[in-house]
Enzyme design. Structure first.
Site, PDB file in Angstrom:
ATOM      1  N   ALA A 111      -0.942   0.605 -15.019  1.00  0.00           N
ATOM      2  CA  ALA A 111      -0.475   1.935 -14.624  1.00  0.00           C
ATOM      3  C   ALA A 111      -0.435   2.092 -13.113  1.00  0.00           C
ATOM      4  O   ALA A 111      -0.776   3.121 -12.558  1.00  0.00           O
ATOM      5  CB  ALA A 111      -1.351   3.018 -15.253  1.00  0.00           C
ATOM      6  N   GLY A 112       0.006   1.034 -12.458  1.00  0.00           N
ATOM      7  CA  GLY A 112       0.333   1.169 -11.037  1.00  0.00           C
ATOM      8  C   GLY A 112       1.737   1.735 -10.932  1.00  0.00           C
ATOM      9  O   GLY A 112       2.235   2.381 -11.865  1.00  0.00           O
TER      10      GLY A 112
ATOM     11  N   LEU B 266      -6.428  -5.423   4.689  1.00  0.00           N
ATOM     12  CA  LEU B 266      -5.050  -5.351   5.166  1.00  0.00           C
ATOM     13  C   LEU B 266      -4.909  -4.416   6.367  1.00  0.00           C
ATOM     14  O   LEU B 266      -5.414  -3.302   6.376  1.00  0.00           O
ATOM     15  CB  LEU B 266      -4.168  -4.817   4.025  1.00  0.00           C
ATOM     16  CG  LEU B 266      -2.699  -4.581   4.367  1.00  0.00           C
ATOM     17  CD1 LEU B 266      -1.997  -5.890   4.656  1.00  0.00           C
ATOM     18  CD2 LEU B 266      -2.007  -3.862   3.219  1.00  0.00           C
TER      19      LEU B 266
ATOM     20  N   HIS C 255      -2.167 -12.307   0.285  1.00  0.00           N
ATOM     21  CA  HIS C 255      -1.767 -10.916   0.112  1.00  0.00           C
ATOM     22  C   HIS C 255      -0.947 -10.638  -1.146  1.00  0.00           C
ATOM     23  O   HIS C 255      -1.067  -9.581  -1.750  1.00  0.00           O
ATOM     24  CB  HIS C 255      -0.947 -10.504   1.339  1.00  0.00           C
ATOM     25  CG  HIS C 255      -0.495  -9.076   1.349  1.00  0.00           C
ATOM     26  ND1 HIS C 255      -1.378  -8.029   1.230  1.00  0.00           N
ATOM     27  CD2 HIS C 255       0.731  -8.521   1.448  1.00  0.00           C
ATOM     28  CE1 HIS C 255      -0.700  -6.880   1.274  1.00  0.00           C
ATOM     29  NE2 HIS C 255       0.580  -7.153   1.384  1.00  0.00           N
TER      30      HIS C 255
ATOM     31  N   THR D  67      -1.756  -2.821   8.145  1.00  0.00           N
ATOM     32  CA  THR D  67      -0.342  -2.703   7.773  1.00  0.00           C
ATOM     33  C   THR D  67       0.622  -3.317   8.781  1.00  0.00           C
ATOM     34  O   THR D  67       0.405  -3.257   9.991  1.00  0.00           O
ATOM     35  CB  THR D  67       0.049  -1.226   7.548  1.00  0.00           C
ATOM     36  OG1 THR D  67       1.459  -1.170   7.294  1.00  0.00           O
ATOM     37  CG2 THR D  67      -0.242  -0.373   8.767  1.00  0.00           C
ATOM     38  N   GLU D  68       1.708  -3.863   8.238  1.00  0.00           N
ATOM     39  CA  GLU D  68       2.810  -4.342   9.070  1.00  0.00           C
ATOM     40  C   GLU D  68       3.420  -3.182   9.856  1.00  0.00           C
ATOM     41  O   GLU D  68       4.063  -3.372  10.879  1.00  0.00           O
ATOM     42  CB  GLU D  68       3.868  -4.969   8.149  1.00  0.00           C
ATOM     43  CG  GLU D  68       5.011  -5.632   8.865  1.00  0.00           C
ATOM     44  CD  GLU D  68       5.775  -6.556   7.925  1.00  0.00           C
ATOM     45  OE1 GLU D  68       5.151  -7.410   7.287  1.00  0.00           O
ATOM     46  OE2 GLU D  68       6.995  -6.403   7.819  1.00  0.00           O
TER      47      GLU D  68
ATOM     48  N   ARG E 116       7.201 -12.468   7.139  1.00  0.00           N
ATOM     49  CA  ARG E 116       5.748 -12.694   7.111  1.00  0.00           C
ATOM     50  C   ARG E 116       5.363 -14.162   7.110  1.00  0.00           C
ATOM     51  O   ARG E 116       4.389 -14.555   7.767  1.00  0.00           O
ATOM     52  CB  ARG E 116       5.151 -11.998   5.875  1.00  0.00           C
ATOM     53  CG  ARG E 116       5.131 -10.517   6.034  1.00  0.00           C
ATOM     54  CD  ARG E 116       4.585  -9.820   4.812  1.00  0.00           C
ATOM     55  NE  ARG E 116       4.493  -8.382   5.071  1.00  0.00           N
ATOM     56  CZ  ARG E 116       4.171  -7.478   4.150  1.00  0.00           C
ATOM     57  NH1 ARG E 116       3.924  -7.858   2.913  1.00  0.00           N
ATOM     58  NH2 ARG E 116       4.093  -6.206   4.468  1.00  0.00           N
TER      59      ARG E 116
ATOM     60  N   ASP F 206      -4.219 -10.733 -14.907  1.00  0.00           N
ATOM     61  CA  ASP F 206      -4.329 -10.555 -16.360  1.00  0.00           C
ATOM     62  C   ASP F 206      -2.973 -10.705 -17.053  1.00  0.00           C
ATOM     63  O   ASP F 206      -2.835 -11.448 -18.026  1.00  0.00           O
ATOM     64  CB  ASP F 206      -4.877  -9.150 -16.702  1.00  0.00           C
ATOM     65  CG  ASP F 206      -6.217  -8.863 -16.046  1.00  0.00           C
ATOM     66  OD1 ASP F 206      -6.615  -9.626 -15.142  1.00  0.00           O
ATOM     67  OD2 ASP F 206      -6.858  -7.869 -16.428  1.00  0.00           O
TER      68      ASP F 206
ATOM     69  N   PHE G 276      10.423  -2.681  10.242  1.00  0.00           N
ATOM     70  CA  PHE G 276       9.548  -3.560   9.470  1.00  0.00           C
ATOM     71  C   PHE G 276      10.019  -4.996   9.602  1.00  0.00           C
ATOM     72  O   PHE G 276      11.166  -5.242   9.999  1.00  0.00           O
ATOM     73  CB  PHE G 276       9.534  -3.122   7.997  1.00  0.00           C
ATOM     74  CG  PHE G 276       8.156  -2.754   7.493  1.00  0.00           C
ATOM     75  CD1 PHE G 276       7.502  -1.656   7.994  1.00  0.00           C
ATOM     76  CD2 PHE G 276       7.516  -3.524   6.518  1.00  0.00           C
ATOM     77  CE1 PHE G 276       6.226  -1.328   7.545  1.00  0.00           C
ATOM     78  CE2 PHE G 276       6.246  -3.201   6.067  1.00  0.00           C
ATOM     79  CZ  PHE G 276       5.602  -2.098   6.576  1.00  0.00           C
TER      80      PHE G 276
ATOM     81  N   GLU H 223       4.474  -6.725  -9.510  1.00  0.00           N
ATOM     82  CA  GLU H 223       3.969  -7.998  -9.001  1.00  0.00           C
ATOM     83  C   GLU H 223       3.711  -9.008 -10.115  1.00  0.00           C
ATOM     84  O   GLU H 223       3.791 -10.217  -9.903  1.00  0.00           O
ATOM     85  CB  GLU H 223       2.691  -7.773  -8.171  1.00  0.00           C
ATOM     86  CG  GLU H 223       2.317  -8.991  -7.334  1.00  0.00           C
ATOM     87  CD  GLU H 223       1.181  -8.736  -6.347  1.00  0.00           C
ATOM     88  OE1 GLU H 223       0.887  -7.562  -6.067  1.00  0.00           O
ATOM     89  OE2 GLU H 223       0.600  -9.719  -5.857  1.00  0.00           O
TER      90      GLU H 223
ATOM     91  N   HIS I 108      -0.416 -12.631   4.435  1.00  0.00           N
ATOM     92  CA  HIS I 108      -0.012 -11.530   5.317  1.00  0.00           C
ATOM     93  C   HIS I 108      -0.491 -11.849   6.726  1.00  0.00           C
ATOM     94  O   HIS I 108      -1.623 -12.297   6.907  1.00  0.00           O
ATOM     95  CB  HIS I 108      -0.638 -10.227   4.816  1.00  0.00           C
ATOM     96  CG  HIS I 108      -0.070  -8.990   5.438  1.00  0.00           C
ATOM     97  ND1 HIS I 108      -0.298  -8.646   6.751  1.00  0.00           N
ATOM     98  CD2 HIS I 108       0.728  -8.018   4.931  1.00  0.00           C
ATOM     99  CE1 HIS I 108       0.333  -7.511   7.016  1.00  0.00           C
ATOM    100  NE2 HIS I 108       0.971  -7.112   5.933  1.00  0.00           N
TER     101      HIS I 108
ATOM    102  N   LEU J 154       7.009  -2.210  -2.935  1.00  0.00           N
ATOM    103  CA  LEU J 154       7.026  -0.885  -3.562  1.00  0.00           C
ATOM    104  C   LEU J 154       8.385  -0.667  -4.215  1.00  0.00           C
ATOM    105  O   LEU J 154       8.484  -0.151  -5.327  1.00  0.00           O
ATOM    106  CB  LEU J 154       6.746   0.213  -2.529  1.00  0.00           C
ATOM    107  CG  LEU J 154       5.328   0.247  -1.947  1.00  0.00           C
ATOM    108  CD1 LEU J 154       5.157   1.448  -1.024  1.00  0.00           C
ATOM    109  CD2 LEU J 154       4.299   0.297  -3.051  1.00  0.00           C
TER     110      LEU J 154
ATOM    111  N   GLY K 184       4.229   0.387 -13.720  1.00  0.00           N
ATOM    112  CA  GLY K 184       3.916   0.896 -15.057  1.00  0.00           C
ATOM    113  C   GLY K 184       4.213   2.376 -15.197  1.00  0.00           C
ATOM    114  O   GLY K 184       4.813   2.821 -16.178  1.00  0.00           O
TER     115      GLY K 184
ATOM    116  N   GLN L 143       2.105 -15.309  -0.731  1.00  0.00           N
ATOM    117  CA  GLN L 143       2.288 -14.744   0.603  1.00  0.00           C
ATOM    118  C   GLN L 143       0.957 -14.559   1.324  1.00  0.00           C
ATOM    119  O   GLN L 143       0.046 -13.915   0.808  1.00  0.00           O
ATOM    120  CB  GLN L 143       2.989 -13.389   0.512  1.00  0.00           C
ATOM    121  CG  GLN L 143       3.183 -12.744   1.885  1.00  0.00           C
ATOM    122  CD  GLN L 143       4.222 -11.644   1.858  1.00  0.00           C
ATOM    123  OE1 GLN L 143       3.947 -10.531   1.433  1.00  0.00           O
ATOM    124  NE2 GLN L 143       5.423 -11.967   2.280  1.00  0.00           N
TER     125      GLN L 143
ATOM    126  N   ARG M 249       8.422 -12.544   0.393  1.00  0.00           N
ATOM    127  CA  ARG M 249       8.782 -11.139   0.240  1.00  0.00           C
ATOM    128  C   ARG M 249       8.795 -10.447   1.596  1.00  0.00           C
ATOM    129  O   ARG M 249       7.900 -10.663   2.413  1.00  0.00           O
ATOM    130  CB  ARG M 249       7.769 -10.440  -0.668  1.00  0.00           C
ATOM    131  CG  ARG M 249       7.965  -8.956  -0.776  1.00  0.00           C
ATOM    132  CD  ARG M 249       7.019  -8.324  -1.766  1.00  0.00           C
ATOM    133  NE  ARG M 249       5.633  -8.293  -1.329  1.00  0.00           N
ATOM    134  CZ  ARG M 249       5.138  -7.437  -0.426  1.00  0.00           C
ATOM    135  NH1 ARG M 249       5.927  -6.558   0.164  1.00  0.00           N
ATOM    136  NH2 ARG M 249       3.864  -7.463  -0.113  1.00  0.00           N
TER     137      ARG M 249
END
Lengths: 374, 564
Positions: free
Chosen positions: B11-12, B241, B342, B243-244, B275, B210, B113, B366, B231, B383, B15, B229, B377
């Protein structure tokens, strides 16, 4: 490396036994987190220690606990800081959060309390109609402004130590009300007034907060829930003039007038003024019902009849000046974590401007002709 | 036995987006997650989401950047879909309530970015993933009558019937220990990546592969598993992390000589090259002795060149991370970073609708490999990937369910899984601890399957993983209880991680060239003639991975030399 003693509150619901303390010694760098300490104990000594955790970086909100009695994220509390706030025995105490039932060890039932309250506040955007084809056009400041309440990670630390909730378990509470500001402060939302009326009229709503600051102290993300609640009140009272049945708005106004007049709080006036003055019909039953409190105050000499009736203090000029300045403003100033300094500070530094140019050449054609130089 | 048209595992963002899309078609939907949905690792995505919403931008430019970023291993049909649908998806998010930051005109602001040919990244300060995830959860609460949520349920297996179709899953309610068979017409895996196979990693403790392992066990093929990857900016202290977005806002990378060394490696894009390029550059500087910090294993990230007010409003989270986890005020002094594991570009192989070759099984985010990221990536494309392919798999899984009867799912798998758990609980204290095996695995992977790889290292990684797989069979657990037994779940997660690691190592050994994130010091060049193809790994009934290949889909963009 240093040794730290952790005392973890354990509870196994299947054992039928009462909660107990379980002590472990862990070895870690002092600036490592309490969570890492718990995990070291779990990984190396006792795999049955129950704690929710995931990101380790204070963004997922899983590991809300109490460390030495104070709520926060285990991953966000350094061992050396925890040691500094530990008792004389130098043992760091880790307990589950308060105001929520315990499931096992450090794991509490957030659904039963926290999430139920979140669901109470209609926690989704009710977008203004018509919905634009592209994005809603709203001010730059408005979106930065709501970022502070958006930054809430739903860890429950504020709920854990909310004093109002201890007294009134039905109080909607700091997290859910901070979430409300995320909508009321959002210019795209069409239901500001309805939301405020709903939560102002609710006995357990925005006026149920007693201003104790506990949630502000507890919040690991600087959301300052109480500040968000006060903003809801100011918008409800000053902007929408919502007169709620809990008398919250009138009480706020009476408070402000009381200080303006007296400089410090004159308690004996506050209650009647909150109900429209000593002789207002609504005030009479309230005054009668508060007689026992008044009597206790007199008995304990917190109050003398003379002071109660003839409050001698008058607001000094400094206080009046503050009122003039604040009330003379066209707009209310509100504190916000994400806003610091003025826009003049944002004049791009020449090097950064150069870097931005590198990142902004013309769009690339599908054949990639620009690609190799991009 | 709960039965739904569509069962979503995880449920990210992928999901939740799948659940909303499937429910919108009228399908009955269940969404199940081993953590409360807002704890999902999407929450940690910081910098933003890419979409060509600027009128002078073009989705084709976004597609080209993505393809070039992928080192031409990405499937161009899928990339076209993702980039073409991106603007509408971002507008959908905005309308759902995401508080995207605005420019002076009140339109969505865009930030620079890595690997992008123009500013294309919409953002909410540096908590974009959190903002998106929480807003989607608001939508799940809004649609609670049509989406059944099963929060804190742990999946132990997918159920495949005799016709070779996926018809549900077996899960354990973490709070009670109760096992349940979830029957469904379509199942969508959206349970994220496998970062915990590596130590350290930016990934959360829950990212244990999983879904990748469950699909692999059920017979679905995995693809691009060698593409891991690193990062460029993770905190040297503990792997968190950074952030970029920091580099997007203008921050510099400096070596021990104070040199902006990216000039040597990517003279045009500098710190905003893709990256893999930046991480390799950093690693090279470190290997050549120009690292910084106590053990010279770091690089300076200098954010002080960004105006302080801007940093405080747009990079607040890393201000906090600097202060809380490294004792550094990033607005005043540089912070020490290094490349860190990452993201996994590979995953369960799917088509552009999220369908895997196993009928009834879909995957998005992912856990999946469409493949839109190929060899590497781009920042702020993950996202986007979760949302576009989450939505598409939700829609297609629901459409598949529309015309079919509920397939039978017996409790056979449930009984097997219950027995498996009982076996774990009954193990004597003679084996190794689960945590010990996990740590050895993570350190092994980070040593041999990192930025630079070679045959010998990967061979030893393979041997170690095979040994750890054996040891995991007798790893014991302390907790014998039913309520919130995280210990036993940890043992199952270890098995998942070992499966993922084995396929990662196998695929890395197989690809005898350097492309994207895979850099083989023994094969330092890209070799399109032999290796412009995907490596698929499947189990084929046995315990060892079998390798096959599939073609890379090329539409308009032929492979070319890749420089930044």
């Amino acid at each position: 490396m240093a040794e730290f003693k952790l005392k973890i509150r354990r509870y196994d619901p299947q054992s039928g036994a009462a909660p107990y303390w379980d002590e472990h010694t862990v070895e870690l760098e002092p600036h490592r987190s309490v969570l890492e300490g718990i995990l070291q104990a779990r990984n190396e000594k006792d795999g049955s220690i129950g704690v929710r955790c995931s990101c380790r970086a204070a963004i997922c909100g899983s590991c809300g606990v109490r460390v030495n009695g104070k709520p926060g994220l285990a991953c966000h509390t350094h061992l050396d800081d925890a040691l500094a706030s530990a008792g004389e025995d130098g043992v760091i105490e880790v307990e589950p959060m308060g105001n929520m039932p315990i499931i096992k060890d450090l794991i509490v039932d957030m659904d039963a309390v926290h999430w139920k309250k979140i669901q109470r506040v209609t926690p989704w955007l009710i977008g203004k109609e018509p919905v634009p084809e592209r994005e809603y056009i709203v001010s730059r400041e408005s979106m930065i402004d709501v970022t502070q309440s958006m930054a809430c990670i739903q860890c429950g630390a504020c709920v854990s130590d909310c004093l109002s909730m201890e007294v009134d378990p039905l109080f909607i509470g700091p997290a859910a009300l901070a979430k409300t500001y995320r909508f009321v402060g959002d210019p795209r939302d069409a239901a500001h007034e309805q939301r405020l009326k709903d939560l102002g009229e609710d006995k357990h709503g925005i006026y149920d907060c007693t201003h104790c600051f506990k949630c502000i102290e507890a919040c690991p993300k600087g959301v300052a829930p109480m500040n968000q609640i006060m903003r809801l009140r100011r918008i409800a009272g000053n902007d929408f003039h919502i007169k709620d049945r809990n008398n919250g708005e009138r009480h706020e106004m009476a408070f402000v007038k009381n200080i303006e007049k007296n400089g410090i709080l004159h308690e004996a006036d506050l209650l009647p003024d909150s109900y429209g003055g000593k002789f207002h019909p609504r005030a009479v039953p309230e005054l009668i019902s508060s007689l026992p409190i008044v009597m206790t105050a007199l008995l304990r000499r917190k109050m003398t009849p003379a002071k109660a009736l003839l409050h001698p203090h008058r607001a000094p000029d400094g206080v009046k000046k503050i009122y003039e300045i604040v009330e003379g403003r066209d707009e209310r100033n509100e504190f916000n974590l994400y806003i610091s300094g003025t826009d003049a500070d944002n004049e791009p530094n020449p090097e950064v401007a150069a870097a931005a140019e590198v990142a902004e050449p013309a769009a690339v054609a599908p054949d990639g002709s620009e690609g190799s130089s991009a | 036995m709960p039965a739904h048209d569509v069962l979503i595992i995880g449920a990210g963002l992928a999901g939740q987006r799948a659940a909303l899309a499937a429910a919108k078609t009228g399908a009955t939907v269940a969404i199940l997650s081993k953590v409360h949905p807002v704890r999902s690792h999407s929450v940690a995505a910081a910098g933003g989401i890419n979409a060509a919403i600027n009128p002078v931008d073009d989705w084709r430019s976004h597609a080209y950047d993505t393809i070039k970023g992928s080192d031409f291993l990405g499937d161009q049909d899928a990339i076209e879909i993702m980039c073409r649908e991106a603007p509408a998806e971002v507008m959908w998010l905005e309308h759902a309530g995401v508080t995207f930051h605005r420019n002076e005109k009140g339109e969505m602001d865009l930030r620079a970015f890595g690997g992008a040919s123009m500013k294309r990244t919409a953002y909410v300060a540096d908590i974009t993933g959190q903002a998106l995830l929480h807003v989607l959860y608001e939508q799940l609460m809004k649609y609670h009558e049509v989406i059944d949520r099963f929060e804190e349920w742990f999946v132990t297996s997918l159920i495949v019937n005799d016709n070779g179709e996926c018809v549900g899953a077996v899960a354990r309610e973490i709070r009670s220990g109760r096992m349940e068979t979830f029957n469904a017409k379509s199942v969508i895996l959206a349970s994220g990546g496998a970062g915990q196979c590596f130590q350290p990693t930016t990934n959360a403790l829950i990212c244990t592969g999983d879904g990748i392992a469950q699909a692999y066990q059920a017979g679905a093929p995995l693809m691009d598993m060698e593409m891991i990857q690193y990062h460029p900016t993770t905190l040297a202290e503990n792997g968190f992390l950074i952030t970029e977005g920091a580099r997007g806002e203008g921050a510099h990378l400096l070596n021990s000589e104070g040199e902006r060394f990216m000039e040597k490696y990517a003279p045009n894009k500098m710190e905003l090259a893709s990256r893999d390029v930046v991480s390799r550059a950093e690693q090279t500087e470190i290997l050549e002795g120009r690292g910084v910090g106590p053990d010279k294993q770091g690089i300076y990230l200098d954010i002080t060149v960004v105006p302080r007010k801007r940093t405080l409003e747009a990079l607040r989270e890393i201000v906090n991370i600097g202060k809380d986890f490294a004792g550094v005020d990033i607005t005043r002094e540089p912070i020490i970073i290094q490349p860190g594991m990452h993201y996994i570009m590979g995953g369960v192989k799917t088509d552009v609708n999220g369908a895997t070759p196993l009928p009834g099984l879909y995957a998005a985010g992912e856990v999946a490999c469409v493949s839109v990221h190929g060899g590497n990536r781009l920042g702020a494309n993950s996202l986007l990937d979760t949302l576009i392919f989450g939505r598409r798999s939700g829609e297609h899984a629901a459409a598949r369910a529309l015309d079919m009867k509920m397939p039978n799912a017996s409790d056979e798998q449930l009984n097997k899984d219950s027995a498996m758990i009982a076996e774990i609980l009954g193990r004597p204290k003679t084996g190794r601890r689960v945590s010990e095996i996990k740590l050895e695995l993570g350190e092994t992977m980070n040593r041999y399957a990192a930025v630079y790889r070679d045959e010998a290292g990967l061979q030893s990684a393979h041997e170690i993983v095979r040994r750890l797989k054996e040891e995991a069979k007798t790893a014991y657990v302390d907790d014998k209880g039913a309520v919130f037994n995280q210990d036993v779940l940890g043992a199952i997660e270890l098995d998942y991680m070992l499966d993922c690691s084995e396929t990662i190592v196998m695929a890395s050994l197989e690809r005898k060239e350097s492309r994207g994130a895979q850099f083989r010091t023994d094969y330092p060049d890209r070799n399109d003639a032999e290796w412009l193809k995907h490596i698929d790994v499947s189990r084929n009934g046995g315990d060892t991975p079998t390798i096959s290949y599939s073609e890379v889909t090329i539409t308009d963009w032929q492979p070319e030399a890749r420089t930044y």
